[in-house]
Design an enzyme around this catalytic site. Structure first.
Site, PDB file in Angstrom:
ATOM      1  N   HIS A  59      29.673  41.486  15.013  1.00 49.23           N
ATOM      2  CA  HIS A  59      29.231  41.340  16.104  1.00 49.23           C
ATOM      3  C   HIS A  59      27.650  41.435  16.448  1.00 49.23           C
ATOM      4  O   HIS A  59      27.079  40.526  16.702  1.00 49.23           O
ATOM      5  CB  HIS A  59      29.754  42.625  17.130  1.00 49.23           C
ATOM      6  CG  HIS A  59      29.809  42.113  18.479  1.00 49.23           C
ATOM      7  ND1 HIS A  59      28.497  42.763  19.206  1.00 49.23           N
ATOM      8  CD2 HIS A  59      30.234  41.542  19.446  1.00 49.23           C
ATOM      9  CE1 HIS A  59      28.737  42.401  20.572  1.00 49.23           C
ATOM     10  NE2 HIS A  59      29.721  41.851  20.763  1.00 49.23           N
ATOM     11  N   ASP A 113      23.876  47.420  18.378  1.00 48.49           N
ATOM     12  CA  ASP A 113      25.217  46.760  18.104  1.00 48.49           C
ATOM     13  C   ASP A 113      25.850  47.401  16.912  1.00 48.49           C
ATOM     14  O   ASP A 113      25.727  48.515  16.808  1.00 48.49           O
ATOM     15  CB  ASP A 113      24.872  45.234  18.054  1.00 48.49           C
ATOM     16  CG  ASP A 113      26.183  44.296  18.654  1.00 48.49           C
ATOM     17  OD1 ASP A 113      27.140  44.588  18.169  1.00 48.49           O
ATOM     18  OD2 ASP A 113      25.689  43.842  19.649  1.00 48.49           O
ATOM     19  N   SER A 157      28.486  38.390  25.580  1.00 49.22           N
ATOM     20  CA  SER A 157      27.841  38.828  24.416  1.00 49.22           C
ATOM     21  C   SER A 157      27.014  37.853  23.692  1.00 49.22           C
ATOM     22  O   SER A 157      25.997  38.222  22.984  1.00 49.22           O
ATOM     23  CB  SER A 157      29.047  39.261  23.448  1.00 49.22           C
ATOM     24  OG  SER A 157      29.113  40.475  23.552  1.00 49.22           O
TER      25      SER A 157
END
Length: 865
Positions: free
Chosen positions: A127, A96, A292
């Site tokens: 994220h 990520d 996600s």
């Protein structure tokens, strides 16, 4: 090549769905400069407030209730924690945006590595921090496996830039580090990124359990992201806390197999992905929605499960089998929305505690009467002479990374349930690697059931041979119950044939969007199938009692006497001369009606929407327009019909209903006694190429020509109003009226039609093919040798050979669909293959359709840097 995505609520979050672009003005033209991203994040909404209570619209438009519970509490992780398991000794990787070294939520960060061009290992976006928190946070917003060994791989820059080469290097490192679970909360539609796909296979072959988000391109079907769409990967969709499939969650089917085959079931499972709490950059908690989120929920659960059982049992197939077997099927949701259902952590734990290595199937039963779960199979009954319906079954091999199908699959029809009325064929690769394989099952109806109405039953046995960790041979038999509804063959006027063979899409080529105004969605990538972006059109016709069959082979492979209408929509492929001649006879002599919905084509516009790709360091120019107008004109030339290369946009009203006309073409040539409908539209092509807005009147966009003794030809210049990809105002009623008019011309009595002879022809009738196009690289029909274009050899019509059939005198009700999952030995004696029909089935119905799954070695690739 990996790609990016837009926010589900309509604003651009990180960048556009496919490409980051910006307009650059030069002295003479406008150019688009694209940076094709390697992957897209699959989250859709951030809430950076520190409150645990957030409210945003959910998939159904209602307000989400405030969620104060931990996701781990909702999924009963404490039951497993209390048994002493919290992820200890399991290496889990997060690919990520990185993670801060001193983040307070994590106590066992074993390794951080940076594969980007940035100097910092930290996460500047949030994220990666959130994803890692859902998996392994040890405080505040708890993760599922707080004692797991966390390995952080930074593969995205702070500007969300990444490349395939970064992932490949990081994947190699993960193999060397003996990672057990790997989460990818990212994805893109390019399943032909060969280096990436092959490396994923290598990862799972080395025992890495990969969990990946299915994508945020829902509710449209055919929007699955790679690598979640791969058989060896656990593909995860999203639901909210009311167990509704999230609107943003991508839907199946896979489109790898098109046009000749049929897609596989994906997602595999669904998990909570709306308004879930996870770690923030500040060390507190935040709410996030998207697949996600759903992906690390499953990855965290898998890490926890892996720590609770023997390492000998843990592999990509066994874990996936546990998740699928224990999943809770959601009501009123189909298999291409939810896969096997909602993850059940505790039941998966119980399954694995008593696990015996075996092979299994997904789906594990085939029931065409189980609606809505078995949509689209349950949406249309089977009947004699129809093109075989294919169910693509994924095989999971929990015994070893490799295995093989022994002999051939066997069909066991139940005679008391009239199973002998169902003819079954199989297509498969004998080998299973890594951990998975497939069997495509084609169903058709025997001629003796041409006038019969009822439900048939039987089962399929597939025998898998493999080896355990001690290299001891194991045999596992997969039993797949089958139930199918058969009806008498419908009247040909109720039967529509959908042309799939002549549709091309991304990947691998640059086939552009059909609506040029949709700049955030520049590629045509949803498959153009009646069960993907044309799903709503398909269901509209079904509700009106029409039967739609899919032709994945050339026009020479169907019997026109079986059908009232051939429907060609948004076709990009060329046509063989043999197809042109065959279709002429079908229409003129056999009464087949032809309906074509075209799209734009203009070489100047194609030049305007080309872009420079930073990955391949090449200019990408569309391989054709929204449709291949020169090819359609070749098909229609026998009747003196042609489309122009003008591009128009606007709307019109028929029956007081508005029809949007988005980037369509106009009719340039038509028989003098043919009828046309004209309207006033914006010349969109001129607006794009010169910047001038020119409105033109009396533009012919619909033409209808009735042959004296044959069928009817209907030509319409735009498909966007029946295509779910960018539909602004659906016009399914309009399509239905055109279909009905082939039998009853009065159906169009209120359409403002005039004779073509009254139209002043101002349009070019001979649009040229692009001289420098790479179209032939992606075409099944044409090729170029020594700078000379030529037709490829026409593919043979597939002959569906009946499976080895062993009729059984006993009938079995399919109630308990969860069959025994332990390995068994098939003891039934084999009988001669003379039982049932054998060999070529084309004879009576004349239909043939190739459903062969593409071999791993046959895919064409894009070369990446």
């Amino acid at each position: 090549m990996r790609i990016v995505c837009r926010d589900v609520y309509g604003t651009v979050k990180f960048c556009n769905k496919f490409l980051i672009y910006k307009q650059k003005l030069s002295s003479n033209s406008m150019r688009l400069n694209f940076v094709r991203k390697i992957k897209t994040f699959t989250d859709v909404y951030h809430d950076d407030s520190n409150s645990n209570d957030t409210e945003r619209p959910n998939s159904g438009g209602r307000q989400l209730r405030s969620v104060t519970n931990q996701i781990t509490s909702i999924m009963n992780a404490k039951i497993i924690w209390d048994k002493g398991y919290k992820g200890t000794d399991i290496a889990v990787a997060v690919f990520d945006t990185g993670l801060a070294k001193d983040h307070p939520h994590f106590r066992k960060v074993k390794d951080r590595s940076n594969w980007t061009t940035e100097k910092s290992l930290d996460d500047n976006i949030g994220h990666g921090t959130f994803v890692a928190g859902v998996i392994a946070s040890s405080r505040d917003c708890l993760g599922f496996a707080p004692d797991a060994d966390l390995h952080i791989y930074k593969v995205f820059t702070s500007k969300q830039v990444s490349y395939t080469s970064w992932f490949l290097d990081a994947f190699n490192h993960a193999i060397q580090k003996k990672i057990k679970v790997l989460n990818l909360s990212i994805g893109g539609p390019d399943f032909m990124d060969r280096p990436f796909v092959d490396k994923v296979w290598e990862l799972t072959a080395n025992g890495v359990i990969m969990v990946s988000a299915i994508g945020n391109d829902g509710p449209l079907y055919g929007t699955l992201n790679n690598p979640a769409d791969q058989m060896d990967v656990i593909g995860v969709g999203g639901i909210d806390f009311q167990n509704n499939v999230a609107r943003f969650s991508s839907r199946g089917m896979t489109t790898w197999e098109l046009p000749s085959g049929y897609g596989r079931v994906k997602p595999d499972i669904v998990a909570y992905g709306s308004n879930v709490q996870g770690s923030s950059l500040s060390g507190k908690c935040r709410a996030l929605s998207g697949t996600s989120v759903a992906s690390p929920v499953v990855a965290g659960a898998v890490t926890l499960l892996a720590s609770s059982i023997s390492n000998d049992v843990v592999n990509p197939a066994s874990i996936k089998q546990a998740l699928l077997y224990s999943a809770i099927k959601l009501p009123d949701v189909n298999i291409f929305e939810q896969g096997h259902g909602k993850i059940d952590l505790v039941k998966a734990y119980e399954f694995l505690r008593s696990y015996t290595p075996h092979a299994s199937a997904s789906p594990d039963y085939i029931d065409f009467t189980d609606c809505p779960y078995m949509w689209p199979y349950c949406s249309q009954e089977l009947y004699f002479s129809s093109i075989p319906v294919v169910v693509n079954v994924t095989l999971l091999n929990g015994m070893s990374v490799s295995g093989e199908i022994v002999d051939e699959p066997v069909w066991y029809p139940y005679l008391p349930n009239h199973g002998n009325f169902l003819e079954v064929s199989f297509s498969y690769t004998r080998g299973l690697w890594p951990w998975a394989g497939y069997v495509a099952v084609a169903f058709s109806v025997s001629e003796k059931a041409a006038h019969w109405n009822g439900t048939v039953a039987g089962h399929i046995n597939i025998t898998i041979k493999s080896s355990d960790v001690a290299m001891k041979e194991i045999i596992s038999v997969i039993k797949i119950p089958v139930k199918v509804k058969i009806i008498p063959t419908p009247n040909r006027r109720r039967r529509i044939l959908w042309d799939q063979f002549h549709n091309l899409r991304y990947p691998p080529g640059y086939f552009p969007r059909d609506n040029l105004k949709m700049k955030n969605d520049p590629l045509d990538w949803n498959g153009d199938h009646i069960h993907t972006n044309f799903k709503d059109m398909y269901m509209y016709l079904r509700r009106n009692n029409y039967y739609i069959e899919v032709l994945g082979s050339p026009f020479t492979c169907f019997n026109a006497l079986n059908y009232g209408t051939l429907l060609i929509v948004d076709s990009e492929e060329e046509f063989y001369p043999q197809e042109v001649e065959k279709l002429r006879r079908d229409v003129e002599q056999l009464g087949l009606s032809l309906i074509i919905f075209a799209d734009w084509y203009n070489r100047d516009v194609m030049q305007k929407i080309k872009f420079y790709d930073e990955n391949t360091k090449q200019w990408w120019t569309p391989n054709t327009g929204g449709a291949n107008i020169p090819a359609l004109n070749f098909l229609l030339s026998k009747w003196n019909i042609a489309l122009s290369d003008r591009v128009y946009d606007g709307s019109l009203f028929i029956r007081n209903k508005k029809i949007s006309y988005n980037s369509g073409s106009s009719i340039a040539k038509f028989p003098h006694d043919g009828l046309v409908l004209s309207t006033s539209l914006l010349n969109q092509g001129a607006a794009i190429t010169s910047g001038k807005k020119i409105y033109e009147s009396n533009i012919p966009i619909l033409g209808i020509y009735k042959l004296l003794k044959g069928g009817r030809i209907t030509l319409y210049g735009d498909s966007n109003c029946i295509d779910g990809s960018h539909v602004q105002q659906e016009c399914y009623w309009f399509l239905l009226a055109l279909i009905k008019s082939s039998i009853s011309p009065s159906e169009l009595r209120d359409f403002p039609m005039t004779k073509w002879s009254s139209i002043k022809n101002l349009f070019s009738s001979n649009p040229k093919r692009s001289a420098n196009s790479r179209f032939h690289i992606y075409s099944k029909v044409v090729d170029v040798k020594d700078d000379v274009s030529r037709f490829r050899e026409m593919p043979k019509c597939n002959n569906f050979v009946s499976a080895h059939t062993v009729p059984l005198d006993s009938g079995i009700e399919i109630n308990d669909r969860k069959e025994s999952h332990g390995p068994t030995v098939h003891n039934s004696p084999r009988k001669d293959k003379t039982i049932g029909n054998q060999g070529n089935k084309v004879g009576v119905n004349g239909n043939s359709n190739n459903y062969i799954h593409p071999q791993k070695t046959e895919r064409r690739d894009l070369i990446l840097v």
